[in-house]
Design an enzyme around this catalytic site. Structure first.
Site, PDB file in Angstrom:
ATOM      1  N   PHE A 211       0.845  -1.188   0.000  1.00  0.00           N
ATOM      2  CA  PHE A 211       0.000   0.000   0.000  1.00  0.00           C
ATOM      3  C   PHE A 211       0.879   1.237   0.000  1.00  0.00           C
ATOM      4  O   PHE A 211       1.805   1.360   0.807  1.00  0.00           O
ATOM      5  CB  PHE A 211      -0.906   0.010   1.230  1.00  0.00           C
ATOM      6  CG  PHE A 211      -2.197  -0.735   1.035  1.00  0.00           C
ATOM      7  CD1 PHE A 211      -3.399  -0.060   0.941  1.00  0.00           C
ATOM      8  CD2 PHE A 211      -2.199  -2.108   0.915  1.00  0.00           C
ATOM      9  CE1 PHE A 211      -4.590  -0.751   0.743  1.00  0.00           C
ATOM     10  CE2 PHE A 211      -3.370  -2.816   0.725  1.00  0.00           C
ATOM     11  CZ  PHE A 211      -4.576  -2.128   0.636  1.00  0.00           C
TER      12      PHE A 211
ATOM     13  N   CYS B  72      -5.927  15.241   0.256  1.00  0.00           N
ATOM     14  CA  CYS B  72      -7.209  14.866  -0.331  1.00  0.00           C
ATOM     15  C   CYS B  72      -7.916  16.134  -0.779  1.00  0.00           C
ATOM     16  O   CYS B  72      -7.709  17.210  -0.199  1.00  0.00           O
ATOM     17  CB  CYS B  72      -8.063  14.110   0.695  1.00  0.00           C
ATOM     18  SG  CYS B  72      -9.660  13.540   0.040  1.00  0.00           S
TER      19      CYS B  72
ATOM     20  N   CYS C 261     -16.351  15.367   2.520  1.00  0.00           N
ATOM     21  CA  CYS C 261     -16.412  14.039   3.135  1.00  0.00           C
ATOM     22  C   CYS C 261     -16.093  14.181   4.620  1.00  0.00           C
ATOM     23  O   CYS C 261     -14.991  14.588   4.979  1.00  0.00           O
ATOM     24  CB  CYS C 261     -15.433  13.077   2.455  1.00  0.00           C
ATOM     25  SG  CYS C 261     -15.429  11.432   3.198  1.00  0.00           S
TER      26      CYS C 261
ATOM     27  N   CYS D  24     -14.332  10.168   6.951  1.00  0.00           N
ATOM     28  CA  CYS D  24     -13.069   9.474   6.708  1.00  0.00           C
ATOM     29  C   CYS D  24     -12.370   9.167   8.028  1.00  0.00           C
ATOM     30  O   CYS D  24     -12.282  10.016   8.917  1.00  0.00           O
ATOM     31  CB  CYS D  24     -12.168  10.329   5.824  1.00  0.00           C
ATOM     32  SG  CYS D  24     -10.582   9.546   5.434  1.00  0.00           S
ATOM     33  N   ASP D  25     -11.848   7.927   8.147  1.00  0.00           N
ATOM     34  CA  ASP D  25     -11.157   7.519   9.371  1.00  0.00           C
ATOM     35  C   ASP D  25      -9.665   7.287   9.146  1.00  0.00           C
ATOM     36  O   ASP D  25      -9.003   6.628   9.950  1.00  0.00           O
ATOM     37  CB  ASP D  25     -11.795   6.250   9.947  1.00  0.00           C
ATOM     38  CG  ASP D  25     -11.725   5.063   8.987  1.00  0.00           C
ATOM     39  OD1 ASP D  25     -11.239   5.236   7.843  1.00  0.00           O
ATOM     40  OD2 ASP D  25     -12.155   3.961   9.380  1.00  0.00           O
ATOM     41  N   THR D  26      -9.130   7.824   8.054  1.00  0.00           N
ATOM     42  CA  THR D  26      -7.743   7.571   7.673  1.00  0.00           C
ATOM     43  C   THR D  26      -6.870   8.799   7.920  1.00  0.00           C
ATOM     44  O   THR D  26      -7.263   9.919   7.601  1.00  0.00           O
ATOM     45  CB  THR D  26      -7.663   7.186   6.180  1.00  0.00           C
ATOM     46  OG1 THR D  26      -8.481   6.034   5.958  1.00  0.00           O
ATOM     47  CG2 THR D  26      -6.238   6.869   5.777  1.00  0.00           C
TER      48      THR D  26
ATOM     49  N   GLU E 162      -7.440   3.348  -5.215  1.00  0.00           N
ATOM     50  CA  GLU E 162      -8.668   3.541  -4.460  1.00  0.00           C
ATOM     51  C   GLU E 162      -8.923   5.040  -4.460  1.00  0.00           C
ATOM     52  O   GLU E 162      -8.203   5.807  -3.816  1.00  0.00           O
ATOM     53  CB  GLU E 162      -8.523   3.007  -3.039  1.00  0.00           C
ATOM     54  CG  GLU E 162      -8.326   1.493  -3.000  1.00  0.00           C
ATOM     55  CD  GLU E 162      -8.175   0.944  -1.592  1.00  0.00           C
ATOM     56  OE1 GLU E 162      -7.967   1.753  -0.651  1.00  0.00           O
ATOM     57  OE2 GLU E 162      -8.259  -0.284  -1.420  1.00  0.00           O
TER      58      GLU E 162
ATOM     59  N   HIS F  51      -9.172  -6.360   7.412  1.00  0.00           N
ATOM     60  CA  HIS F  51      -7.880  -6.022   8.022  1.00  0.00           C
ATOM     61  C   HIS F  51      -8.054  -5.519   9.455  1.00  0.00           C
ATOM     62  O   HIS F  51      -7.201  -5.765  10.312  1.00  0.00           O
ATOM     63  CB  HIS F  51      -7.122  -4.998   7.159  1.00  0.00           C
ATOM     64  CG  HIS F  51      -7.913  -3.753   6.875  1.00  0.00           C
ATOM     65  ND1 HIS F  51      -9.031  -3.751   6.068  1.00  0.00           N
ATOM     66  CD2 HIS F  51      -7.735  -2.476   7.275  1.00  0.00           C
ATOM     67  CE1 HIS F  51      -9.505  -2.527   5.992  1.00  0.00           C
ATOM     68  NE2 HIS F  51      -8.749  -1.732   6.726  1.00  0.00           N
TER      69      HIS F  51
END
Length: 211
Positions: free
Chosen positions: A25, A31, A46, A49-51, A117, A205
């Site tokens: 990855f 973003c 958005c 988002c949890d990233t 993605e 994951h």
């Protein structure tokens, strides 16, 4: 072009059609739908988002001066530098803010199959091998075909009916994470049972405790 990469790591793909496949990855910083800073979340396009995609301080993260340097860093994470079945997932943030033809060509020289993605708001360069689009409510979707549409569910203004006529090979509903994850999983499961074109995608994951 300087490439800002949050992290590069080797793991198993945890979601969607490629679930369980070994992959490197490459998470790009930045973003176009949210700054990644909590203070900006209420006004973001958005908001769920949890990233963490801010900065370049993750494992393997850095600013890279050339596409070749990024590709080399990715290749170094592949086990034993062996050839065959090499797979890289370019994610973010929004990878298409940085993934360009030079980097695509460099990754292909290292014999990687390239997946993205993306939120689908930016055009996809030629040469990407697997296109996964995750539409977001309140964002204009311009990528309307690809391999996999993975819709975070439920989203007001991004109902599955809006996307089911698009030209994708796979259609997934993925329950929105957070405090309501269990309820959202039930809603997604029920929708898939009632609308068999859609399949359920779970974040395996997180269940396995891997990146």
């Amino acid at each position: 072009m300087t490439y800002a990469v949050k992290e590069i790591f080797y793991t198993l793909q945890g979601e969607g059609a490629q679930t369980g496949r070994p992959a490197v990855f490459c998470r790009f910083s930045g973003c176009n739908l949210w700054s990644g800073r909590e203070n900006d979340r209420p006004g973001a396009i958005c908001r769920f988002c949890d990233t963490d995609f801010v900065g370049v301080d993750g494992p393997g993260g850095s600013k890279f001066a050339t596409a070749e340097a990024v590709a080399e860093a990715i290749a170094q994470r592949w086990p034993n530098r062996s050839n065959g079945h090499r797979f890289v997932v370019c994610t973010g943030g929004e990878p298409l803010l940085q993934l360009d033809q030079a980097l695509i060509d460099a990754l292909h020289r290292y014999e990687f199959e390239i997946a993205i993605e993306t939120n689908g708001t930016l055009p996809v360069p030629q040469g990407v091998d697997w296109i996964c689009v995750s539409p977001k409510a309140r964002a204009d979707l311009i990528v309307r075909s690809g391999d996999e549409l993975k819709l975070i569910y439920p989203q007001d203004g991004a109902e599955p009916e809006r996307y089911q006529s698009l030209l994708f090979r796979h259609f997934f509903l993925q329950p929105m994470d957070g405090l309501e994850r269990q309820a959202n999983t039930r809603l997604a499961l029920e929708y898939c049972l009632a609308h068999p074109r859609w399949k359920l995608s779970l974040q395996t994951h997180k269940q396995l405790g891997i990146p």
